[in-house]
Scaffold this motif. Structure first.
Motif, short mmCIF file in Angstrom:
data_model
loop_
_atom_site.label_atom_id
_atom_site.label_comp_id
_atom_site.label_asym_id
_atom_site.label_seq_id
_atom_site.Cartn_x
_atom_site.Cartn_y
_atom_site.Cartn_z
N PRO A 235 0.81 -1.23 0.00
CA PRO A 235 0.00 0.00 0.00
C PRO A 235 0.85 1.28 0.00
CG PRO A 235 -0.83 -1.55 1.63
CD PRO A 235 0.46 -2.10 1.13
N VAL A 236 1.99 1.25 0.68
CA VAL A 236 2.87 2.42 0.71
C VAL A 236 3.49 2.63 -0.68
CG1 VAL A 236 5.03 3.33 1.67
CG2 VAL A 236 3.34 2.29 3.18
N ALA B 126 6.62 7.23 5.90
CA ALA B 126 5.43 6.40 6.10
C ALA B 126 5.29 6.11 7.59
CB ALA B 126 5.56 5.09 5.32
N HIS B 127 4.08 6.31 8.10
CA HIS B 127 3.80 6.03 9.51
C HIS B 127 2.39 5.49 9.60
CE1 HIS B 127 4.15 6.33 13.82
NE2 HIS B 127 3.03 7.03 13.87
N ASP B 128 2.26 4.28 10.11
CA ASP B 128 0.96 3.61 10.25
C ASP B 128 0.21 3.53 8.92
OD1 ASP B 128 1.34 3.19 12.97
OD2 ASP B 128 0.39 5.09 13.52
N GLY B 129 0.94 3.25 7.84
CA GLY B 129 0.32 3.10 6.54
C GLY B 129 0.00 4.40 5.82
N GLN B 130 0.25 5.53 6.47
CA GLN B 130 0.00 6.84 5.85
C GLN B 130 1.33 7.43 5.38
OE1 GLN B 130 -3.07 8.09 5.30
NE2 GLN B 130 -3.74 6.12 6.09
N LEU B 131 1.28 8.10 4.26
CA LEU B 131 2.47 8.66 3.65
C LEU B 131 2.43 10.18 3.72
CD1 LEU B 131 4.86 7.45 2.05
CD2 LEU B 131 3.61 8.00 -0.03
#
Length: 154
Positions: free
Chosen positions: A34-35, A139-144
């Motif tokens: 996902p990233v 990227a942190h917890d799936g968020q970019l």
């Protein structure tokens, strides 16, 4: 938090010294799928700013069979770009006396995706013709989130 961005940029620059050769292309990161898809979407968004969709044809300089390359090619096509696929033997069999590429061959496009020294830091380098576009993301917890601005080297 204000110290994080300059530190991330410094680490990315230092990681570039230890990264694969300057002429290497490919995906050298272990980012989750996902990233990598989010990174590809961000790359296409930047390409759309500089190269008008529907009027630009890109000639891929590498196979796009990895987790970044496949979504990159799909997003480029969805955005309206024409893509010339990479032919594995074409660059190897072409000698120094080879004829110049045809005018409609497209703008050469290659990418390098690697991981910076910090956890969750990823660097995209897009080689478009003779220019290189580079940006670092966190990227942190799936968020970019961008960890700096796009850099353009001519």
């Amino acid at each position: 938090m204000s110290r994080l961005v300059p530190c991330a940029l410094l680490l990315a620059c230092l990681a570039g010294c230890a990264a694969p050769g300057a002429h290497s292309l490919g995906n050298y990161s272990d980012a989750p799928a996902p990233v990598q898809q989010q990174l590809a979407a961000a790359a296409v968004k930047q390409l759309a700013v500089l190269y008008p969709p529907g009027h630009t044809r890109f000639a891929l300089q590498q196979a796009v069979s990895d987790g970044f390359g496949q979504p990159l090619a799909a997003d480029l096509r969805a955005r309206g770009y024409a893509l010339q696929e990479f032919k594995a033997g074409a660059s190897e069999s072409a000698g120094s006396a080879a004829a110049p590429p045809a005018a409609d061959a497209g703008v050469p496009l290659g990418y390098l995706l690697d991981q910076a020294a910090g956890p969750g830091l990823y660097r995209i380098s897009l080689r478009v013709g003779s220019q290189t576009l580079t940006r670092v993301y966190q990227a942190h917890d799936g968020q970019l989130a961008p960890a700096g601005a796009w850099l353009r080297k001519e």
